[in-house]
Write a protein that holds these residues in place. Structure first.
Motif, PDB file in Angstrom:
ATOM      1  N   SER A   1     -23.329  90.582   2.957  1.00 60.68           N
ATOM      2  CA  SER A   1     -23.392  91.046   1.517  1.00 60.68           C
ATOM      3  C   SER A   1     -21.540  89.894   0.829  1.00 60.68           C
ATOM      4  O   SER A   1     -22.061  89.859  -0.410  1.00 60.68           O
TER       5      SER A   1
ATOM      6  N   THR B   1     -21.767  86.320  -6.476  1.00 58.54           N
ATOM      7  CA  THR B   1     -22.219  86.185  -4.830  1.00 58.54           C
ATOM      8  C   THR B   1     -23.602  86.229  -4.720  1.00 58.54           C
ATOM      9  O   THR B   1     -24.438  85.782  -3.985  1.00 58.54           O
ATOM     10  N   LYS B   2     -24.435  87.176  -5.351  1.00 62.64           N
ATOM     11  CA  LYS B   2     -26.393  87.257  -4.749  1.00 62.64           C
ATOM     12  C   LYS B   2     -26.972  85.774  -5.525  1.00 62.64           C
ATOM     13  O   LYS B   2     -27.930  85.402  -4.843  1.00 62.64           O
ATOM     14  N   LYS B   3     -25.922  85.298  -6.461  1.00 63.14           N
ATOM     15  CA  LYS B   3     -26.747  83.949  -6.398  1.00 63.14           C
ATOM     16  C   LYS B   3     -26.397  83.353  -5.771  1.00 63.14           C
ATOM     17  O   LYS B   3     -27.301  81.939  -4.859  1.00 63.14           O
TER      18      LYS B   3
ATOM     19  N   ASN C   1     -27.073  93.490  -8.448  1.00 63.36           N
ATOM     20  CA  ASN C   1     -26.278  92.789  -8.164  1.00 63.36           C
ATOM     21  C   ASN C   1     -25.873  93.623  -8.652  1.00 63.36           C
ATOM     22  O   ASN C   1     -26.175  95.589  -8.548  1.00 63.36           O
ATOM     23  N   ASN C   2     -23.939  94.173  -8.098  1.00 66.14           N
ATOM     24  CA  ASN C   2     -22.896  95.579  -8.312  1.00 66.14           C
ATOM     25  C   ASN C   2     -23.691  96.239 -10.272  1.00 66.14           C
ATOM     26  O   ASN C   2     -22.558  97.079 -10.133  1.00 66.14           O
TER      27      ASN C   2
ATOM     28  N   LEU D   1     -23.949  95.946  -3.454  1.00 69.19           N
ATOM     29  CA  LEU D   1     -24.624  95.269  -3.837  1.00 69.19           C
ATOM     30  C   LEU D   1     -23.033  94.620  -4.358  1.00 69.19           C
ATOM     31  O   LEU D   1     -22.116  95.202  -5.035  1.00 69.19           O
ATOM     32  N   ARG D   2     -22.536  93.015  -4.972  1.00 67.25           N
ATOM     33  CA  ARG D   2     -22.005  92.427  -4.729  1.00 67.25           C
ATOM     34  C   ARG D   2     -21.993  91.941  -6.296  1.00 67.25           C
ATOM     35  O   ARG D   2     -23.050  92.546  -6.691  1.00 67.25           O
ATOM     36  N   ASN D   3     -21.088  90.933  -6.713  1.00 68.23           N
ATOM     37  CA  ASN D   3     -21.587  90.171  -8.329  1.00 68.23           C
ATOM     38  C   ASN D   3     -22.434  89.491  -8.447  1.00 68.23           C
ATOM     39  O   ASN D   3     -23.200  88.887  -7.934  1.00 68.23           O
ATOM     40  N   GLU D   4     -22.555  88.929  -9.524  1.00 63.95           N
ATOM     41  CA  GLU D   4     -24.060  88.412  -9.983  1.00 63.95           C
ATOM     42  C   GLU D   4     -23.905  87.035  -8.970  1.00 63.95           C
ATOM     43  O   GLU D   4     -24.436  86.247  -8.544  1.00 63.95           O
TER      44      GLU D   4
ATOM     45  N   HIS E   1     -29.815  92.912  -1.534  1.00 66.44           N
ATOM     46  CA  HIS E   1     -28.421  92.142  -1.591  1.00 66.44           C
ATOM     47  C   HIS E   1     -28.711  90.543  -2.246  1.00 66.44           C
ATOM     48  O   HIS E   1     -28.281  89.750  -2.919  1.00 66.44           O
TER      49      HIS E   1
ATOM     50  N   SER F   1     -17.904  99.351  -4.750  1.00 63.57           N
ATOM     51  CA  SER F   1     -18.662  97.632  -4.659  1.00 63.57           C
ATOM     52  C   SER F   1     -17.066  97.530  -4.892  1.00 63.57           C
ATOM     53  O   SER F   1     -16.107  96.822  -4.192  1.00 63.57           O
TER      54      SER F   1
END
Length: 258
Positions: free
Chosen positions: A95, A147-149, A124-125, A142-145, A120, A60
């Motif tokens: 994503s 981005t997830k939020k 997270n990653n 998967l991206r960082n926290e 997604h 990622s």
């Protein structure tokens, strides 16, 4: 028609820019007004050869950073606009916050929709750096926290209209028992997640109407499907049996077993 923009091969894999232009032009000239589903990942920012199995987070962070999705989306929308594409463009499994916002705030002549997957929204990653990293490798990554939020917040506000599975029930051989130098297959099994996900969204105070829209109504409307909604009780025992039938549970700790 279902077309994939990027290296992931679906019914029709289109990675060359000139080929993409030909497809947009042809569809516009033929008056196509259906739904084109795009997996938007640009080869220009992609470097899968740099994947390091000893540092799986490279998938990622280095191999497919967020610019891969953002650039591909911008290129595709520009080409579609130039030829005056008549149909609906569904940007699958978004994503990145940037693309989600570009679609939601778009005010041009194109008809745009977006979708987001359970993984997604919920993962997270950091999982890509752990013991079970191969099971969390997917496209887009998967991206960082943050981005997830951000994706979850946009779904809860109704700014992302669809939840889609991108279900990928890979085997142990696909993920782990690989020849040297071979990348683990990309994809996460989440076909059993839906009843748990609905509970999760309810706990986050997403209105029932918006949940129905994101999981049913918006897809039926976009594809002009003749499907009536129905209600059924969840057989949690059978669902747990299905969940345990997969070789790995990527949502352990998020959805407790019943």
């Amino acid at each position: 028609l279902k077309a994939y923009w990027g290296p992931s091969m679906g019914n029709l894999g289109i990675t060359d820019i000139e080929d993409q232009q030909i497809v947009w032009q042809t569809l516009a000239e033929e008056g196509f007004d259906g739904v084109l589903v795009g997996h938007f990942e640009s080869l220009d920012f992609m470097d899968d050869d740099r994947y390091n199995p000893h540092d799986p987070e490279t998938w990622s962070r280095i191999c497919r950073p967020k610019e891969v999705e953002i650039d591909s989306y911008k290129q595709g929308i520009e080409m579609a606009g130039e030829v005056k594409f008549h149909g609906t463009i569904h940007v699958a499994h978004v994503s990145t916050i940037e693309v989600a916002d570009l679609i939601h705030n778009y005010q041009g002549s194109l008809q745009l929709r977006s979708g987001v997957t359970p993984h997604h929204l919920l993962l997270n990653n950091t999982s890509l750096a752990g013991e079970h990293a191969a099971w969390y490798k997917c496209n887009p990554p998967l991206r960082n926290e943050e981005t997830k939020k951000g994706l979850l917040e946009r779904l809860l506000r109704g700014e992302i209209p669809l939840i889609e599975s991108d279900h990928a029930p890979h085997t142990v051989n696909d993920k782990l028992n690989l020849p040297s130098g071979t990348l683990p297959a990309s994809g996460i099994a989440n076909g059993w997640v839906w009843p748990y996900l609905i509970q999760y969204l309810q706990e986050h105070e997403m209105p029932e109407e918006k949940i129905r829209d994101a999981t049913f109504n918006n897809a039926v409307g976009m594809y002009n499907l003749n499907i009536e909604p129905r209600t059924t009780e969840v057989d949690w025992k059978k669902l747990e049996e299905l969940r345990r039938s997969y070789p790995f549970d990527a949502f352990r700790g998020i959805f407790p077993s019943v």
